[in-house]
Scaffold this motif. Structure first.
Motif, short mmCIF file in Angstrom:
data_model
loop_
_atom_site.label_atom_id
_atom_site.label_comp_id
_atom_site.label_asym_id
_atom_site.label_seq_id
_atom_site.Cartn_x
_atom_site.Cartn_y
_atom_site.Cartn_z
N LYS A 136 34.41 40.03 39.67
CA LYS A 136 33.83 38.72 39.42
C LYS A 136 34.89 37.62 39.38
O LYS A 136 36.07 37.90 39.17
N GLY A 153 33.67 30.80 38.71
CA GLY A 153 32.89 31.89 38.15
C GLY A 153 32.93 31.89 36.62
O GLY A 153 32.10 32.52 35.97
N PRO A 163 29.72 33.47 41.91
CA PRO A 163 30.23 34.77 41.45
C PRO A 163 31.74 34.90 41.61
O PRO A 163 32.38 35.66 40.92
#
Lengths: 301, 872, 339
Positions: free
Chosen positions: B643, B321, B316
């Motif tokens: 994120k 990511g 994440p």
């Protein structure tokens, strides 16, 4: 004391076409023994292969300078005896290490406290007073506008006189060819404002090329710096006009006596002796003529 | 390094070494193997840096170092661990750096047990399966959940797969921490405990390095680190080619992190690759388990598909990511218009791997008749790979073999002149392999790029047309693919779609129809939605609008300029020389350079400034491209639910890692332990003085009849192979010799295979300088000329004297200069992370004289083995 | 050549080291033709002198033989030199320049000039039996004497220590050896009454050569090793033995006098204008044979001497200590640093 004024023997001949004197400063203290100089030289100058086999002389399987080797890297493995009083800190460690081995019954290397591996790229010195040039009876050897010494291969007839006239054992006759060959300081590259192949290839700038005057100054500073760092063994070789060949066009920074590197400690160009040589020869000639004449005296009494 | 910092690659560039105050060259013979790069070490020394060379032999590198430390091959982790212990025990760590930029404060799971608790192993060891379950290694409170079991990326690390993946955390939440670094379960304290017994005395005992020498090295590093000074490490295959190779590098990473040297000028870890473009061959990989840009190769799971893949592999937080956009853009580059959202962008066209398909596994399968064909391009495993005898035997089991090279190398000629023909183990008339020898074009005869050891892509231009039938790899693969596609054209089978749907439309030029290499580069560099070359990887999207052949190379073709071909001279730009060629990622020359500034964004010192925060402009600036989001302020704190890179704070420099921190303790990304531990090499004369566990418990040793091992340590019969042997390189030759033993100018510089032994060993075994010696292991025996030299020193290890034998590995039986192959002696014994052979430490015996010939040779080897009681 | 004030921190060595015992200077690339040339060149030059003296002294038979000797010398010499060249077809390039620093250059010109003069003089003396000598003979003699000794200059003007340090004595060695060759060649065929000067010359030459060699070797000190050991040493011994035997033979051949054939008598009988010696005064065949044998021995000795000196040069070049020690001692003697 070395002087930084350099002789330019070609200036008179070339007059307006004269160039600043070019040369090499080979700083062996930063040589890593990679032999890029040997290979680059051979490739550029189409020097034939010259296999010597495994010589067992450390990593030197090239032997020495010669007709087919114009750059030669020397390797000398040395035990360096360094007294505790005069040593840089590292030697305490070596000394202690040695004591470890000693106390455990393992025979330490005799008289060895330190170890060093000298590496050095040798080349034709392009002497100010060049024995080969003075000896050449055909005029094949000549001095260029850069004050280097070059063989004209379309003239050389292989008489071999230059070979015995070089105090450094550089120039030699090429087998199967008959002529003599040696470093040209990449004369063709100099004419195009490029540096010689070996200087370009050298990764650590051990081989420096440029105006000889400037190189001499640089070298003097370099030696001073090394002395300041405790490397008293550093010295210049060939930088002085007062030596027996009038100073080298390709000079060196060495870390030991010249003979360790196969270099003569006090080279003198044979020409310096030539007056004596001829005096003796002519004296002997006169004696010969006189002796012959005298041998008729008895008979003519 | 991927596990520790986030990217598998040198953290700095060679020119930066000139800024170091202290350089440790270890596991590398830099002056001989990287002579051009070594000039900057020389430059550093001229500027007053201390250069230390740690190596079993005194080499041409040692000749220019300030201190040479002779060490027993295979004991480097003990040495480096000793340095860690020295740093921690004397409080010499760069405290602020460690606290802010590493995971020192993170608390590890209560279930974690260290090697100190379990006599040399970590918790979670499955001995039979030869692997570790890593649950107990995780950060405390992290719910491991679905990440248990197979994760693709766990295997991407190291020399040939300089790896890739940083670690990631399961969720974006910060783990439990102790800022004071006192909690006994925090990484800092675990580190202390783990290395507590790696004292100077222990280092002397294991490595054979006198205490005083070790202390000098440790002190030199400590003295030359901190705010005002930095130290650098240089390593190469002397570290990676071990059964714990990856852990060697991890230990160095720990040292450098504790000393605060990563991301700073004159610091870092200079990974010196073993070949001019090996970095490139892991970036655009020729490896089975990774895709371009270190995306993991999909595994054959029960559940599959792009979503599952992303779910499994994209953490994440951190730049990984963005796995989905990277992957989708790659798929679009490969399958073009056929790749659409509806079909997962042709994700299913990618092959799946179901096991280890690395080189040694493949060769073992080859020997077991499981392979039909083999392409060998620009490599010579018959000489260059471990147990090269087994390599040659295996080649004879193939149906067909294609070798592309400049010369008929040993791999191509095995069927008529391998040493096994002479011994009778192979008979030419019984070998069924059809060998195709295809002539290759040299680098001067083709356009293309190298990606060198400092992640620098440099273009080379074709200078001459190749002669005759010689062709480049590019030509070969392109036209091979073209012909395969022609043969398959019109096929209705689904299995042919991946090949037929490939974008295979490079323009070709010239009389030989050479594919335009720049067009390939452009495809690699990628295009945005408007079909403009990408400036970097930030515009990559997962909706199929962008294409990119390798996301870390995005930007190499920015502005339609071949950035890799830039040649602005050094004297016309800054010392970093950003306009010479192009480095990945985004032309950053020193990675993690955010760490050159403190958490507030100010350089740690003026002397070592590199990147800093310019509050007025609101951006990071300095000598290099910031390895950081350019406008993220030092005091940035992410919102909840942020994120990828947005989830990282403004003072977390290691942007590939899930927690933005460098990992002292590696909970993931490494299969044989979160903390490096001294293990004896697979073959060694010694037991492990530190633990009951002798060697790496999960190393890959191929137990096969054709890969027998020498007994090790206190196993009965180990004294039949009492000496440590190690392989190395000479400047004059190149790897397996195909490009150097065939050239007269190089062959004459080192004309014969020789071994290096100390005068003491020569005396012990009756060896004569310039004579012959036979070196024997359980695999086979070889002969070499003898070079007796003081540069080899006997060492005192664990109470007794041990000798080491040095073997340059360049020789084979073809070419102008020929000789036996050193690699014949070594076994298949591999690092489990990257499957790299342990060719730098094993055991042997040495006898004077030449070796037996013909069938006498294997008979002799067998006799020695039986005397040893050597067996499985 | 030493740094300013820097002192090596190395343990001082007792003797200089070398680089794996490798030579510092290169050995000559010359082949056996060269020492043979030294011999023939010496023969040519000394014979020219002998011949000229004989011509002027009215001893036509001696003169004719000596001129033939000289002519053989100047004819064979260039052939040998050309054969030794690496590129023989380029032999004329020797005459592209005159380089006074190069004994080889001057020697080539000398040989050419002497060759011309000798050929002329020989022709004249063979064709004109009553010839009493003129410019050609003088020219041949004046050019011939240096021709006989310059070859010593050639080798001593080099970097090879055992040659270079012998530069004072070597020309006397070569000159004497040449004189012995000339005498020996003449004595092979000359009749007894005219042989006297040749005999005297031959004996004196051997004595002078031996003395000069001894002085040379003494002054060379440690460098003398090159001449005394190995092949050079063996051949030199042979050379000295042959020359000594030759001289003895010459002595024996001239001892007993006979009326009409005694040297005295012959001399008195001859007028200034060189009237022929009494016929039949050729001396008894035994003595003539002994003299002739002596002459052959002298010739052999001279060839060996040149060969020995040639080989000594190789030995000296191959031993780096010769180069190093010579230079180190010189540096010490001159009080230079680093010695």
């Amino acid at each position: 004391m070395s002087s930084h004024l350099i002789a330019t023997p070609s200036a008179e001949t070339y007059k307006s076409e004269s160039q600043p004197r070019k040369g090499f400063f080979t700083d062996t203290s930063v040589c890593i023994g990679c032999k890029a100089c040997e290979v680059a030289c051979k490739e550029w100058n189409h020097v034939p292969p010259d296999p010597q086999g495994l010589t067992g002389n450390s990593y030197d399987n090239s032997g020495e300078l010669g007709a087919n080797r114009w750059r030669h890297v020397a390797f000398i493995e040395q035990k360096v005896s360094v007294g505790i009083e005069e040593s840089p800190p590292e030697s305490f460690v070596e000394e202690a290490a040695r004591q470890n081995l000693v106390s455990d019954g393992l025979d330490p290397h005799a008289d060895e406290d330190g170890f060093r591996w000298l590496m050095s790229s040798d080349v034709c010195k392009h002497c100010t007073e060049a024995g080969c040039l003075d000896a050449c009876p055909t005029g094949a050897l000549f001095r260029t506008e850069f004050d280097t010494v070059v063989v004209q291969e379309d003239i050389c007839n292989g008489c071999g006189y230059c070979v015995v006239s070089c105090p450094f054992g550089v120039i030699d006759q090429r087998e199967g060819d008959g002529r003599v060959w040696k470093c040209t300081m990449c004369y063709d590259r100099l004419k195009d404002d490029m540096e010689p192949a070996c200087a370009q290839a050298c990764p650590t700038d051990s081989i420096q090329f440029g105006d000889l005057e400037e190189l001499r100054e640089r070298a003097a500073r370099r030696v001073e710096r090394l002395h300041g760092r405790g490397h008293e063994e550093a010295r210049l070789y060939g930088d002085s006009e007062d030596d027996g060949v009038g100073g080298f066009g390709a000079f060196f920074l060495l870390l030991d006596e010249p003979e360790t590197y196969r270099l003569p400690p006090d080279p003198v160009v044979p020409t310096r002796r030539t007056p004596e040589v001829w005096a003796a020869a002519l004296g002997a000639a006169a004696a010969l003529a006189g002796g012959v004449a005298a041998s008729f005296l008895r008979g003519r009494r | 390094m991927g596990t520790s910092f986030g990217r598998g690659g040198a953290t700095t560039f060679q020119q930066d070494l000139a800024n170091a105050d202290c350089i440790v060259i270890m596991g590398s013979n830099m002056a001989e193997a990287h002579p051009v790069g070594f000039q900057w070490v020389v430059e550093a020394r001229e500027r007053g840096a201390k250069v230390i060379h740690v190596d079993p032999r005194f080499t041409r590198t040692s000749a220019l170092a300030d201190l040479h430390v002779p060490i027993r091959a295979g004991s480097d982790i003990a040495f480096l661990g000793g340095i860690v212990n020295y740093i921690l025990g004397n409080g010499r760590e760069f405290r602020e750096y460690v606290q802010a930029y590493t995971n020192a404060r993170t608390i590890i799971s209560d279930d974690f047990r260290d090697t100190e608790d379990l006599d040399g192993i970590f918790s979670g060891l499955d001995r039979e399966g030869r692997k570790y379950e890593r649950d107990s290694w995780q950060y405390k409170g992290m719910d491991v959940g679905a990440s248990a079991g197979e994760r693709e990326y766990g295997e991407a690390e190291g020399e040939q797969a300089h790896g890739a993946h940083g670690g990631e955390l399961e969720h974006g939440e910060p783990p439990q921490e102790d800022e004071t670094l006192q909690d006994p379960r925090c990484v800092f304290q675990l580190l202390k405990k783990h290395y507590a017994r790696y004292t100077p005395e222990m280092v002397e005992r294991i490595c054979g390095v006198p205490k005083e020498t070790f202390l000098e090295v440790a002190e030199a590093l400590c003295e030359n680190s901190g705010r005002e000074r930095t130290s650098a490490f240089c390593y190469s295959v002397g570290w990676t080619q071990h059964s714990v190779g990856v852990q060697y590098i991890r230990t160095a990473a720990i040292v450098q992190l504790l000393l605060g040297n990563i991301g700073r000028p004159g610091g870092g870890i200079m990974a010196l690759r073993g070949h001019a473009s090996i970095q490139g061959s892991t970036d655009i990989p020729t490896l089975f388990n990774i895709l371009p840009g270190y995306l993991p190769m999909p595994h054959a799971h029960e559940q599959t598909g792009l979503d599952v893949y992303v779910e499994r592999n994209a953490p994440p937080t951190g730049f990984w990511g963005n796995t989905r956009p990277y992957m989708v853009s790659l798929l679009k580059a490969w399958w073009g218009p056929t790749a659409r959202y509806e079909n997962d962008f042709c994700f299913d066209y990618l092959p799946r791997i179901d096991k280890d398909h690395s080189h040694y596994r493949t060769v073992a399968d080859m020997e077991d008749n499981k392979l039909s064909g083999y392409f060998v391009m620009g490599e010579n495993p018959a000489v260059g790979s471990a147990n090269s005898k087994l390599q040659r035997l295996a080649l004879a089991k193939l149906k067909w073999l294609v070798v592309r090279d400049f010369d008929e190398i040993e791999t191509a000629s095995f069927w008529h002149d391998a040493p096994e023909i002479e011994t009778g183990e192979l008979k030419t008339e019984e070998i069924g392999t059809e060998v195709f020898l295809m002539p290759a074009a040299a680098h001067t005869e083709k356009d293309g790029s190298f990606t060198n050891t400092q992640r620098l892509l440099q273009w080379h231009h074709k200078a001459v047309e190749p002669e005759g039938d010689c062709r480049s790899e590019l030509w070969f693969m392109y036209h091979l693919g073209r012909r395969v596609r022609e043969k398959l054209a019109g096929s209705e089978r689904e299995r042919d779609r991946p090949i037929l749907d490939l974008t295979w439309d490079y323009p070709t030029v010239g009389p030989t129809e050479e594919p335009d290499a720049e067009a390939v580069l452009a495809e690699i560099g990628g295009f945005d939605a408007e079909r403009e070359p990408l400036p970097d990887y930030l515009p990559l999207r997962d909706d199929g609008s962008t294409t990119c052949g390798c996301w870390i190379y995005a930007g190499c073709y920015a502005d339609r300029v071949n950035q890799t071909a830039r040649r602005k001279p050094g004297r016309e730009q800054s010392w970093v020389a950003p306009e010479w060629a192009w480095a990945w990622p985004m032309n950053r020359r020193i990675l993690y350079n955010r760490a050159s500034a403190d958490p507030q964004g100010k350089p740690w010192s003026e002397r070592k400034r590199y990147i800093w925060w310019d509050a007025a402009e609101g951006e990071w600036t300095g000598e290099d491209v910031p390895d950081f989001t350019p406008d993220k302020a030092p005091d940035y704190v992410p919102e909840d639910g942020a994120k990828a890179q947005q989830a990282l704070r403004g003072d977390e420099p290691f942007i590939m890692q899930g927690d933005g921190r460098a990992w002292l303790f590696a909970p993931n990304g490494i299969v044989d332990g979160p903390l490096p531990t001294h293990y004896e090499p697979h073959e060694s004369p010694f037991d492990n003085p530190l633990y009951g566990q002798r060697a790496n418990p999960v190393r890959e040793g191929y137990r096969r009849r054709d890969n027998p091992f020498n007994p090790a340590g206190s196993e009965p019969g180990s004294d039949a192979y009492p000496y440590v042997m190690t392989t190395y390189r000479l400047t004059e030759h190149h790897t397996a010799g195909g490009m150097s033993r065939t050239l007269p100018f190089l062959a004459e510089l080192q004309p014969e295979f020789f071994c290096e032994v100390s005068p003491e060993l020569a005396r012990e075994r009756g060896l004569e300088h310039g004579g012959w010696a036979t070196i024997v292991s359980a695999r086979t025996a070889i002969e070499a000329r003898v070079m007796v030299t003081e540069r080899m020193k006997p060492l005192r290890v664990d109470g007794r004297v041990v000798h080491q034998v040095g073997l340059p590995y360049h020789w084979g039986n073809r070419g102008i200069s020929t000789g036996d192959s050193a690699n014949d002696l070594f076994p298949f014994a591999l690092d489990p992370n990257v499957h790299i052979q342990e060719a730098k430490a094993a055991t042997c015996d040495v006898r004077p004289g030449r070796r037996p010939r013909g069938p006498e040779l294997p008979a002799f080897v067998e006799r020695v083995r039986r005397e040893a009681g050597a067996g499985r | 050549m030493n740094p300013k004030g820097g002192e090596a921190s190395m343990v001082p060595r007792e003797r200089p080291t070398s680089y794996y015992g490798r030579p510092i200077v290169k050995p000559p690339v010359w082949k056996p033709e060269i020492p043979l040339y030294f011999f023939f060149g010496g023969l040519a030059g000394a014979s020219a002198n002998l011949a000229a003296a004989a011509t002027f002294a009215g001893r036509p038979r001696l003169a004719r033989r000596a001129w033939v000797g000289a002519f053989v010398g100047v004819t064979v010499s260039p052939m040998l030199l050309i054969k030794d060249l690496g590129r023989p077809k380029r032999f004329l390039y020797m005459l592209r320049v005159i380089k006074i620093t190069s004994p080889m250059s001057l020697g080539a010109w000398l040989l050419a000039a002497n060759g011309g003069a000798t050929t002329l003089a020989t022709g004249l003396n063979l064709l004109l039996p009553r010839r009493r000598g003129g410019l050609p003979e003088v020219g041949a003699a004046l050019l011939g004497a240096p021709l006989a000794t310059y070859t010593a200059a050639l080798i001593t003007n080099s970097a090879i220590p055992a040659w270079s340090e012998a530069r004072v004595e070597m020309p006397f060695v070569f000159g004497a050896s040449a004189a012995a060759s000339a005498a020996g060649a003449a004595l092979l065929t000359v009749p007894g009454d005219e042989a006297e000067p040749a005999r005297a010359l031959g004996i004196a030459a051997v004595v002078v050569e031996e003395a000069a060699s001894k002085i040379m070797l003494k002054r060379l000190g440690p460098l003398a090793k090159a001449y005394e050991k190995g092949e050079a040493g063996k051949v030199d011994k042979a050379a000295r033995a042959l020359s000594a035997a030759g001289a003895l033979a010459l002595l024996a051949g001239g001892r007993r006098g006979r009326s009409g054939s005694s040297p005295r008598g012959a001399g008195l009988a001859r007028g200034r204008r060189g009237a022929k010696a009494p016929a039949g005064g050729g001396g008894d065949p035994a003595r003539r044979a002994i003299s002739a044998a002596g002459g052959a021995l002298l010739l052999a000795g001279a060839v060996c001497k040149r060969w020995a000196v040639f080989k000594a040069g190789f030995a000296s070049a191959e031993d780096p200590d010769q180069t190093i020690n010579l230079q180190r001692e010189r540096m010490a003697a001159e009080g230079r640093p680093g010695a």
